[in-house]
Write a protein that holds these residues in place. Structure first.
Motif, PDB file in Angstrom:
ATOM      1  N   ALA A  86      53.377  51.896 -14.044  1.00 41.31           N
ATOM      2  CA  ALA A  86      52.381  51.183 -14.053  1.00 41.31           C
ATOM      3  C   ALA A  86      52.009  51.003 -15.688  1.00 41.31           C
ATOM      4  CB  ALA A  86      51.186  52.195 -13.738  1.00 41.31           C
ATOM      5  N   VAL A  87      52.662  52.034 -16.505  1.00 43.20           N
ATOM      6  CA  VAL A  87      52.502  51.824 -17.932  1.00 43.20           C
ATOM      7  C   VAL A  87      53.579  50.839 -18.607  1.00 43.20           C
ATOM      8  CG1 VAL A  87      51.407  53.957 -18.339  1.00 43.20           C
ATOM      9  CG2 VAL A  87      53.798  53.688 -18.771  1.00 43.20           C
ATOM     10  N   ILE A  88      54.421  50.232 -18.117  1.00 42.06           N
ATOM     11  CA  ILE A  88      55.422  49.123 -18.665  1.00 42.06           C
ATOM     12  C   ILE A  88      54.588  48.069 -19.214  1.00 42.06           C
ATOM     13  CG2 ILE A  88      57.324  47.768 -18.225  1.00 42.06           C
ATOM     14  CD1 ILE A  88      58.444  49.935 -16.155  1.00 42.06           C
ATOM     15  N   PRO A  89      53.522  47.553 -18.438  1.00 41.12           N
ATOM     16  CA  PRO A  89      53.116  46.461 -19.215  1.00 41.12           C
ATOM     17  C   PRO A  89      52.283  46.613 -20.572  1.00 41.12           C
ATOM     18  CG  PRO A  89      52.453  46.424 -17.078  1.00 41.12           C
ATOM     19  CD  PRO A  89      52.993  47.804 -17.118  1.00 41.12           C
ATOM     20  N   LEU A  90      52.332  47.836 -20.981  1.00 37.88           N
ATOM     21  CA  LEU A  90      51.726  48.338 -22.195  1.00 37.88           C
ATOM     22  C   LEU A  90      52.584  48.219 -23.235  1.00 37.88           C
ATOM     23  CD1 LEU A  90      49.303  51.245 -21.291  1.00 37.88           C
ATOM     24  CD2 LEU A  90      48.720  48.908 -21.638  1.00 37.88           C
ATOM     25  N   LEU A  91      53.893  48.153 -22.681  1.00 40.06           N
ATOM     26  CA  LEU A  91      55.080  48.150 -23.714  1.00 40.06           C
ATOM     27  C   LEU A  91      55.005  46.626 -24.552  1.00 40.06           C
ATOM     28  CD1 LEU A  91      57.735  50.002 -22.043  1.00 40.06           C
ATOM     29  CD2 LEU A  91      56.286  50.891 -23.686  1.00 40.06           C
ATOM     30  N   GLY A  92      54.559  45.925 -24.104  1.00 35.37           N
ATOM     31  CA  GLY A  92      54.470  44.460 -24.540  1.00 35.37           C
ATOM     32  C   GLY A  92      53.592  44.474 -25.882  1.00 35.37           C
ATOM     33  N   GLN A  93      52.713  43.369 -25.998  1.00 31.61           N
ATOM     34  CA  GLN A  93      51.782  43.120 -26.975  1.00 31.61           C
ATOM     35  C   GLN A  93      50.586  42.828 -26.121  1.00 31.61           C
ATOM     36  OE1 GLN A  93      51.918  43.514 -30.404  1.00 31.61           O
ATOM     37  NE2 GLN A  93      54.046  44.100 -30.075  1.00 31.61           N
ATOM     38  N   PRO A  94      49.776  43.974 -25.622  1.00 30.43           N
ATOM     39  CA  PRO A  94      48.616  43.666 -24.750  1.00 30.43           C
ATOM     40  C   PRO A  94      47.568  43.517 -25.473  1.00 30.43           C
ATOM     41  CG  PRO A  94      49.042  46.016 -24.931  1.00 30.43           C
ATOM     42  CD  PRO A  94      50.108  45.524 -25.764  1.00 30.43           C
ATOM     43  N   TRP A  99      42.541  42.683 -19.857  1.00 31.37           N
ATOM     44  CA  TRP A  99      42.630  42.738 -18.467  1.00 31.37           C
ATOM     45  C   TRP A  99      43.946  43.473 -17.960  1.00 31.37           C
ATOM     46  CZ3 TRP A  99      46.587  41.027 -15.331  1.00 31.37           C
ATOM     47  CH2 TRP A  99      47.237  39.930 -16.025  1.00 31.37           C
ATOM     48  N   ILE A 100      44.967  43.619 -18.911  1.00 34.14           N
ATOM     49  CA  ILE A 100      46.314  44.428 -18.394  1.00 34.14           C
ATOM     50  C   ILE A 100      45.959  45.654 -18.913  1.00 34.14           C
ATOM     51  CG2 ILE A 100      48.614  45.025 -19.208  1.00 34.14           C
ATOM     52  CD1 ILE A 100      48.921  41.905 -19.588  1.00 34.14           C
ATOM     53  N   ILE A 101      45.130  45.914 -19.957  1.00 31.16           N
ATOM     54  CA  ILE A 101      44.920  47.489 -20.361  1.00 31.16           C
ATOM     55  C   ILE A 101      44.032  47.994 -19.134  1.00 31.16           C
ATOM     56  CG2 ILE A 101      43.786  48.662 -21.852  1.00 31.16           C
ATOM     57  CD1 ILE A 101      44.792  46.977 -24.038  1.00 31.16           C
ATOM     58  N   SER A 102      42.851  47.074 -18.752  1.00 29.48           N
ATOM     59  CA  SER A 102      42.056  47.630 -17.715  1.00 29.48           C
ATOM     60  C   SER A 102      42.591  47.863 -16.397  1.00 29.48           C
ATOM     61  CB  SER A 102      41.021  46.524 -17.480  1.00 29.48           C
ATOM     62  OG  SER A 102      40.353  46.387 -18.747  1.00 29.48           O
ATOM     63  N   LEU A 103      43.694  46.962 -16.007  1.00 28.71           N
ATOM     64  CA  LEU A 103      44.494  47.142 -15.001  1.00 28.71           C
ATOM     65  C   LEU A 103      45.326  48.641 -15.051  1.00 28.71           C
ATOM     66  CD1 LEU A 103      45.261  45.823 -12.109  1.00 28.71           C
ATOM     67  CD2 LEU A 103      46.937  44.811 -13.076  1.00 28.71           C
ATOM     68  N   VAL A 104      45.916  48.860 -15.912  1.00 31.64           N
ATOM     69  CA  VAL A 104      46.644  49.979 -15.986  1.00 31.64           C
ATOM     70  C   VAL A 104      45.821  51.129 -16.067  1.00 31.64           C
ATOM     71  CG1 VAL A 104      47.983  51.306 -17.900  1.00 31.64           C
ATOM     72  CG2 VAL A 104      48.671  48.650 -17.582  1.00 31.64           C
TER      73      VAL A 104
END
Length: 164
Positions: A86-94, A99-104
Protein backbone atom coordinates in the motif's frame (compact mmCIF):
# COMPACT_ATOMS: atom_id res chain seq x y z
CA UNK A 1 7.11 -12.19 32.19
CA UNK A 2 10.12 -14.35 31.34
CA UNK A 3 7.83 -17.36 31.09
CA UNK A 4 6.00 -15.65 28.25
CA UNK A 5 9.21 -14.74 26.47
CA UNK A 6 10.11 -18.42 26.25
CA UNK A 7 7.11 -19.04 23.99
CA UNK A 8 8.26 -18.66 20.39
CA UNK A 9 4.79 -17.80 19.11
CA UNK A 10 4.36 -15.04 21.67
CA UNK A 11 7.75 -13.51 20.87
CA UNK A 12 6.94 -13.59 17.15
CA UNK A 13 3.61 -11.94 17.89
CA UNK A 14 5.40 -9.20 19.85
CA UNK A 15 7.94 -8.60 17.08
CA UNK A 16 5.26 -8.50 14.39
CA UNK A 17 3.13 -6.18 16.50
CA UNK A 18 6.04 -3.86 17.15
CA UNK A 19 6.90 -3.71 13.45
CA UNK A 20 3.30 -2.99 12.51
CA UNK A 21 2.94 -0.35 15.21
CA UNK A 22 6.16 1.44 14.25
CA UNK A 23 5.21 1.52 10.57
CA UNK A 24 1.66 2.68 11.29
CA UNK A 25 2.74 5.50 13.57
CA UNK A 26 5.50 6.53 11.20
CA UNK A 27 2.86 7.11 8.54
CA UNK A 28 0.33 8.56 10.96
CA UNK A 29 2.76 11.30 11.97
CA UNK A 30 4.83 11.62 8.81
CA UNK A 31 2.08 12.00 6.21
CA UNK A 32 0.29 14.99 7.79
CA UNK A 33 3.61 16.76 8.33
CA UNK A 34 4.54 16.07 4.71
CA UNK A 35 1.18 17.28 3.41
CA UNK A 36 1.44 20.49 5.42
CA UNK A 37 4.95 21.09 4.17
CA UNK A 38 3.91 20.61 0.55
CA UNK A 39 0.61 22.50 0.63
CA UNK A 40 1.04 24.91 3.52
CA UNK A 41 -2.66 24.36 4.19
CA UNK A 42 -3.87 23.30 7.61
CA UNK A 43 -7.23 22.46 6.05
CA UNK A 44 -5.81 19.95 3.56
CA UNK A 45 -3.57 18.50 6.25
CA UNK A 46 -6.50 17.96 8.57
CA UNK A 47 -8.53 16.49 5.69
CA UNK A 48 -5.85 13.83 5.10
CA UNK A 49 -5.72 13.11 8.82
CA UNK A 50 -9.53 12.92 8.94
CA UNK A 51 -9.61 10.45 6.04
CA UNK A 52 -7.17 8.28 7.94
CA UNK A 53 -9.22 8.35 11.12
CA UNK A 54 -12.60 7.86 9.45
CA UNK A 55 -11.39 4.89 7.41
CA UNK A 56 -9.97 3.28 10.52
CA UNK A 57 -13.17 3.81 12.47
CA UNK A 58 -15.72 2.87 9.81
CA UNK A 59 -14.03 0.16 7.79
CA UNK A 60 -11.93 -1.10 10.68
CA UNK A 61 -15.07 -2.35 12.40
CA UNK A 62 -15.06 -5.27 9.95
CA UNK A 63 -11.58 -6.25 11.11
CA UNK A 64 -12.88 -8.25 14.06
CA UNK A 65 -15.10 -10.28 11.76
CA UNK A 66 -12.12 -11.07 9.54
CA UNK A 67 -10.07 -12.13 12.56
CA UNK A 68 -12.85 -14.49 13.65
CA UNK A 69 -13.40 -15.93 10.19
CA UNK A 70 -9.83 -16.60 9.00
CA UNK A 71 -6.65 -18.07 10.44
CA UNK A 72 -5.26 -15.23 12.50
CA UNK A 73 -1.59 -15.80 11.77
CA UNK A 74 -2.17 -16.01 8.03
CA UNK A 75 -4.34 -12.93 8.23
CA UNK A 76 -1.59 -11.00 10.02
CA UNK A 77 0.93 -12.15 7.40
CA UNK A 78 -1.32 -11.10 4.52
CA UNK A 79 -2.04 -7.75 6.15
CA UNK A 80 1.69 -7.10 6.65
CA UNK A 81 2.29 -7.73 2.94
CA UNK A 82 -0.66 -5.51 2.00
CA UNK A 83 0.67 -2.75 4.26
CA UNK A 84 4.00 -2.86 2.45
CA UNK A 85 2.31 -2.86 -0.97
CA UNK A 86 0.00 0.00 0.00
CA UNK A 87 2.88 2.43 0.54
CA UNK A 88 4.45 1.81 -2.88
CA UNK A 89 2.55 4.74 -4.48
CA UNK A 90 4.30 7.06 -2.00
CA UNK A 91 7.68 6.19 -3.49
CA UNK A 92 6.92 8.33 -6.55
CA UNK A 93 6.33 12.06 -6.43
CA UNK A 94 2.93 12.18 -4.70
CA UNK A 95 2.95 15.87 -3.74
CA UNK A 96 0.82 16.76 -6.74
CA UNK A 97 -1.53 13.88 -6.07
CA UNK A 98 -2.86 14.37 -2.56
CA UNK A 99 -5.63 11.88 -3.27
CA UNK A 100 -2.94 9.17 -3.44
CA UNK A 101 -1.69 10.18 0.00
CA UNK A 102 -5.25 10.13 1.34
CA UNK A 103 -5.88 6.73 -0.21
CA UNK A 104 -2.68 5.28 1.28
CA UNK A 105 -3.48 6.79 4.69
CA UNK A 106 -6.98 5.32 4.67
CA UNK A 107 -5.79 1.90 3.53
CA UNK A 108 -3.10 1.83 6.20
CA UNK A 109 -5.64 2.71 8.88
CA UNK A 110 -7.92 -0.15 7.86
CA UNK A 111 -5.04 -2.60 7.59
CA UNK A 112 -3.69 -1.58 10.99
CA UNK A 113 -7.09 -2.19 12.57
CA UNK A 114 -7.23 -5.60 10.90
CA UNK A 115 -3.75 -6.54 12.09
CA UNK A 116 -4.49 -5.42 15.65
CA UNK A 117 -7.77 -7.34 15.74
CA UNK A 118 -6.10 -10.52 14.49
CA UNK A 119 -3.25 -10.13 16.99
CA UNK A 120 -5.62 -9.61 19.89
CA UNK A 121 -7.76 -12.56 18.84
CA UNK A 122 -4.71 -14.82 18.47
CA UNK A 123 -3.30 -14.05 21.90
CA UNK A 124 -5.57 -16.33 23.98
CA UNK A 125 -4.72 -19.22 21.66
CA UNK A 126 -0.97 -19.03 22.29
CA UNK A 127 -0.86 -18.02 25.95
CA UNK A 128 -2.17 -19.99 28.88
CA UNK A 129 -5.13 -18.45 30.67
CA UNK A 130 -3.06 -17.88 33.81
CA UNK A 131 -0.64 -15.66 31.85
CA UNK A 132 -3.18 -13.84 29.70
CA UNK A 133 -3.30 -10.64 31.78
CA UNK A 134 0.47 -10.38 31.75
CA UNK A 135 0.55 -11.09 28.01
CA UNK A 136 -2.03 -8.38 27.31
CA UNK A 137 0.04 -5.95 29.37
CA UNK A 138 3.15 -6.79 27.36
CA UNK A 139 1.27 -6.31 24.09
CA UNK A 140 -0.01 -2.91 25.29
CA UNK A 141 3.52 -1.89 26.29
CA UNK A 142 4.77 -3.09 22.92
CA UNK A 143 2.19 -0.91 21.15
CA UNK A 144 3.24 2.11 23.19
CA UNK A 145 6.89 1.54 22.36
CA UNK A 146 5.94 1.25 18.69
CA UNK A 147 4.02 4.52 18.96
CA UNK A 148 7.06 6.28 20.42
CA UNK A 149 9.50 4.87 17.89
CA UNK A 150 7.23 5.27 14.85
CA UNK A 151 6.13 8.80 15.73
CA UNK A 152 9.72 9.87 16.27
CA UNK A 153 10.87 8.26 13.03
CA UNK A 154 8.02 9.92 11.11
CA UNK A 155 9.00 13.35 12.36
CA UNK A 156 12.70 12.67 11.89
CA UNK A 157 12.27 11.41 8.34
CA UNK A 158 10.33 14.50 7.31
CA UNK A 159 12.75 16.95 8.94
CA UNK A 160 15.75 15.16 7.46
CA UNK A 161 14.42 14.84 3.92
CA UNK A 162 12.30 17.96 3.86
CA UNK A 163 8.91 18.31 2.29
CA UNK A 164 9.82 19.56 -1.17
Amino acid sequence: MFTLLRHREFVLLLVAGLSSSVASWLLLTGLPIYVFGVTGSAFITSAVFLVELLCGITLGSFAGALADRFDRFRLMSCVAVLQAVAVIPLLGQPEHHLWIISLVAGAQAVLTQTFDSARNAALPGIVEAAHLVRANSMVALNMSVGRLIGGSLGGFAITREGTR
